[in-house]
Design an enzyme around this catalytic site. Structure first.
Site, mmCIF file in Angstrom:
data_model
loop_
_atom_site.group_PDB
_atom_site.id
_atom_site.type_symbol
_atom_site.label_atom_id
_atom_site.label_comp_id
_atom_site.label_asym_id
_atom_site.label_seq_id
_atom_site.Cartn_x
_atom_site.Cartn_y
_atom_site.Cartn_z
ATOM 1 N N SER A 35 0.829 -1.195 0.000
ATOM 2 C CA SER A 35 0.000 0.000 0.000
ATOM 3 C C SER A 35 0.874 1.259 0.000
ATOM 4 O O SER A 35 1.741 1.404 -0.844
ATOM 5 C CB SER A 35 -0.945 -0.040 1.192
ATOM 6 O OG SER A 35 -2.013 0.830 1.009
ATOM 7 N N ASP A 73 -9.842 -2.855 -6.612
ATOM 8 C CA ASP A 73 -9.199 -2.015 -5.597
ATOM 9 C C ASP A 73 -9.437 -0.551 -5.930
ATOM 10 O O ASP A 73 -8.793 0.010 -6.805
ATOM 11 C CB ASP A 73 -7.702 -2.312 -5.546
ATOM 12 C CG ASP A 73 -7.030 -1.709 -4.322
ATOM 13 O OD1 ASP A 73 -7.587 -0.757 -3.751
ATOM 14 O OD2 ASP A 73 -5.955 -2.190 -3.940
ATOM 15 N N HIS A 99 -7.949 -4.751 -1.400
ATOM 16 C CA HIS A 99 -6.965 -4.006 -0.629
ATOM 17 C C HIS A 99 -6.959 -4.362 0.850
ATOM 18 O O HIS A 99 -5.946 -4.205 1.518
ATOM 19 C CB HIS A 99 -7.213 -2.511 -0.783
ATOM 20 C CG HIS A 99 -6.019 -1.685 -0.451
ATOM 21 N ND1 HIS A 99 -4.961 -1.548 -1.309
ATOM 22 C CD2 HIS A 99 -5.684 -0.999 0.653
ATOM 23 C CE1 HIS A 99 -4.037 -0.781 -0.758
ATOM 24 N NE2 HIS A 99 -4.450 -0.441 0.433
#
Length: 750
Positions: free
Chosen positions: A582, A668, A714
């Site tokens: 991330s 995502d 995610h």
């Protein structure tokens, strides 16, 4: 009360557990559907369900879920059709689809070379998972003599004094027809007549709240779609927040009396703010918490009068963060008010709650991170990190004393257990590290001491050495590093090294137990965790010193950490890999551009690598609220130039890069797939251009691999998907670092 830079909920809520679904039962491919559409609104009797185990996970409560923070993988929706992708590589939906298809075909070809090693790693991980995780059991919620717990998608009720193991099944995801969902959160009404449960699937961003009426035949009372947080104000009044497009801005109240009704009680108008609900430990108030990443505002709902309008505690003041607890008609306020701008515990009368009336109770020492806080009737326990070590500070409201307790040196993470009854005399929690399975401890207020619970079946490993180092960054700032390695290993400079980094949102690196970390230690790897600026390991100032116009400091910190590790004999560049996820992808990608010679391979999961283009797109749901972390390039040319100076995508150049393996998720919304695709295409071109410019026989050409997952996202993946991802990553690293049979001097950590 879990503390972060921003705020959305307390870690250990008054009456419930947050159950993670990392290890729930394996299931088939999930379709992208909203759970609400699958639940029939009718009375359903719960019959029976199989047993199993579910691990306890608590996200970073009391902080807005950091949308680009991997340790809590959450997913969004698919990239909308007919939306023009604004990158230099993908300029239309047609090209985007072609590129997506091409990448999948490329991965299908490449993955064949990793098949055998991936299979071996999966088998080892499954063995370790069964050995460690299934011995830990499920967390319990105790109300008097009733004990509630969740296992394998079922919620059970047992009696505390029942030694025969008799249980009642209160809820089953499978029997109600949505076995592809997992239980995310449970809240039980004060009289235990109702139970509210949030359910979530891998491919649906919003959770669904199911309210069960308990009794001899538990039945579904109501189903509420798109819910984020919820709490019982009274026996039959529930407050909840609705979630839409990754945002929570509305609070509703619904009743379960004879005359049922639902009404809107609060709306947040500022797009930078996120709203959630919390119930104070003594059940006196519900708090409506509206928070940006730097500013808080709290409203109180009196649980004795739940239909009255909420009362404001303190109007939002830029830069002021505060969270509320209650005890004996006083508000206890965890806040950044005053100097230095770190957390302090203060108090004020309920009737005069403005900050002009806040009185200091306790202030943290410099460079101390407040991880968690739990209130009890006569005590408060603070869970702290200082210089990499964990501490408990026990504050007595009776004797007005503070006792500090240093916890075992191997511990890196706390996991506070649920304590629904604030009058309890014992606080239970677990300690863990990346290579140490959770171990249960308790602090007794009566005995005034720390108690280690019964020895578990899996002992703490003794052959794994934990080292804490300090690296000097470019500006002479000391940056902490936590290192794990097998004490039986010799010639550490020849061992593979896996470096971890994050450095954003004031969030600590995730250092909870992972089977794959234990496996790597057993196989002779060295693990290093670099606690760079931008994260929260040394308090709020550590985050502030690494965000917006200070982002490059995190890059300088990471470089200094890796160089120190090599200087001290922990591996060398050709055996060194970097792992990030991330927002950690920003620093990892920036290091690849600036100092590629320091590492041989990189593994990125859902990486944020196109900062500038993303922050220029205000139509994306998170861009405005994340300006407090990255800056606003549209309004500030200086900010635009600064972001451009470190943005991984913007700084790719023709040079030799380390090999890179990226896992991305088609569904995502937090990290748009188009940005990852563009990054991979540009990086591949740079690598090939460099290879053609320096073509010599035997020249090493790095691998640039993109694995796009249709399932998972995610923040949520099934155990099966997570297992496959980890196995593929480790197979890639073993191949790139040429790790085969490690030296015979390494013995397994048993």
């Amino acid at each position: 009360m879990k503390v972060g830079t921003t705020c959305v909920g307390l870690r250990n809520l008054l009456q419930g557990l947050s159950f993670s679904v990392k290890y729930y039962s394996k299931h088939n491919h999930l379709q992208t559907v909203c759970l609400y559409s699958k639940i029939k609104h009718q009375k359903c009797h719960i019959l029976d369900c199989s047993g199993g185990t579910c691990t306890h996970w608590t996200g970073p409560p009391r902080s807005i879920v950091p949308w680009r923070f991997f340790s809590c993988k959450q997913e969004g929706t698919k990239i909308p059709a007919k939306r023009k992708q604004n990158t230099s590589i993908t300029t239309s939906e047609h090209l985007y689809k072609d590129l997506l298809k091409s990448e999948r075909e490329n991965w299908n070809d490449i993955s064949k070379g990793y098949k055998a090693m991936t299979k071996r790693i999966k088998e080892k991980l499954e063995e370790l998972h069964n050995k460690y995780m299934f011995n830990s059991g499920s967390p319990r919620i105790r109300f008097g003599q009733n004990v509630y717990f969740e296992e394998n998608g079922c919620i059970f009720l047992s009696k505390a004094d029942d030694d025969e193991g008799n249980v009642d099944v209160l809820f089953s995801t499978e029997d109600l027809g949505f076995s592809d969902a997992f239980i995310q959160r449970i809240r039980i009404s004060p009289d235990q007549k109702y139970m509210a449960i949030s359910l979530k699937s891998d491919n649906c961003e919003e959770a669904t709240c199911v309210i069960m009426k308990l009794g001899h035949f538990p039945a579904v009372e109501e189903v509420i779609p798109s819910v984020f947080s919820f709490e019982w104000a009274t026996n039959d009044v529930l407050y909840y927040t609705s979630q839409k497009n990754l945002k929570c801005q509305n609070v509703f109240m619904t009743t379960f009396t004879n005359q049922k009704h639902t009404e809107l009680v609060y709306t947040e108008q500022d797009a930078r703010f996120f709203v959630d609900i919390y119930c104070t430990k003594d059940r006196r108030f519900l708090t409506i918490n509206s928070n940006s990443k730097t500013t808080s505002e709290v409203w109180l709902v009196d649980c004795r009068h739940p239909f009255k309008l909420p009362a404001l505690v303190q109007a939002r003041t830029k830069g002021l963060i505060y969270h509320i607890e209650h005890r004996n008609d006083e508000l206890y306020i965890l806040t950044t008010y005053g100097e230095p701008a770190e957390y302090k515990l203060m108090k004020a009368p309920v009737a005069s709650s403005g900050m002009e009336n806040w009185q200091l109770v306790y202030a943290l020492e410099k460079k101390t991170k407040l991880v968690d806080l739990e209130m009890f009737s006569d005590h408060c326990i603070m869970f702290l990190k200082n210089a990499g070590h964990l501490y408990l500070n026990v504050i007595s409201f009776v004797s007005h004393s503070v006792q500090s307790i240093k916890l075992p040196t191997w511990a890196c993470e706390f996991e506070l257990e649920s304590h629904p009854e604030h009058t309890t005399s014992t606080c239970y929690f677990q300690l863990t590290s990346p290579v140490h399975p959770p171990k249960r401890f308790a602090y007794s207020f009566k005995e005034n001491n720390l108690i280690e619970q019964a020895v578990q079946e899996v002992p703490i490993i003794t052959n794994c050495h934990t080292t804490r180092l300090l690296a000097k960054s470019k500006d002479e700032t000391s940056v902490p590093i936590t290192v794990f390695h097998n004490m039986n290993s010799k010639e550490l400079h020849r061992k593979p090294l896996l470096v971890h980094v994050y450095g954003a949102y004031g969030i600590d690196l995730n250092m909870s137990f992972k089977e794959e970390k234990r496996m790597l230690i057993e196989e002779g790897w060295i693990l290093a965790y670099c606690h760079v600026r931008g994260g929260g390991e040394l308090g709020l100032s550590w985050h502030k010193d690494g965000c917006q116009q200070n982002k490059l400091k995190g890059l300088h910190d990471l470089k200094a950490c890796i160089m120190l590790l090599h200087e001290l004999g922990f591996s060398q560049p050709k055996y060194t890999a970097l792992a990030a996820a991330s927002a950690g992808g920003v620093l990892a990608g920036a290091l690849c551009n600036a100092d590629p010679e320091l590492i041989r391979a990189v593994v990125l999961q859902a990486p944020f690598v196109d900062v500038l283009n993303t922050m220029m797109k205000t139509h994306l749901p998170l861009t405005i609220e994340e300006q407090e972390e990255w800056g606003n390039p549209l309004a500030d040319e200086k900010c635009m130039k600064y972001i451009k100076s470190y943005c991984p995508y913007q700084n790719i150049k023709t040079q030799c890069y380390p090999s890179v393996f990226i896992t991305a998720y088609e569904n995502d919304q937090r990290i748009p797939l188009a940005g990852v695709l563009g990054y991979v295409q540009k990086l591949r071109k740079a690598v090939l251009d460099h290879a053609s410019d320096t073509s010599k026989k035997g020249n090493w050409i790095p691998s640039i691999i993109l694995d796009i997952q249709a399932n998972g996202s995610h923040c949520d993946s099934s155990w099966e998907d997570s297992l496959n991802e980890v196995a593929r990553h480790l197979a890639f690293l073993n191949k790139e670092l040429e790790v085969r049979h490690l030296q015979q001097d390494t013995k397994s950590c048993k």
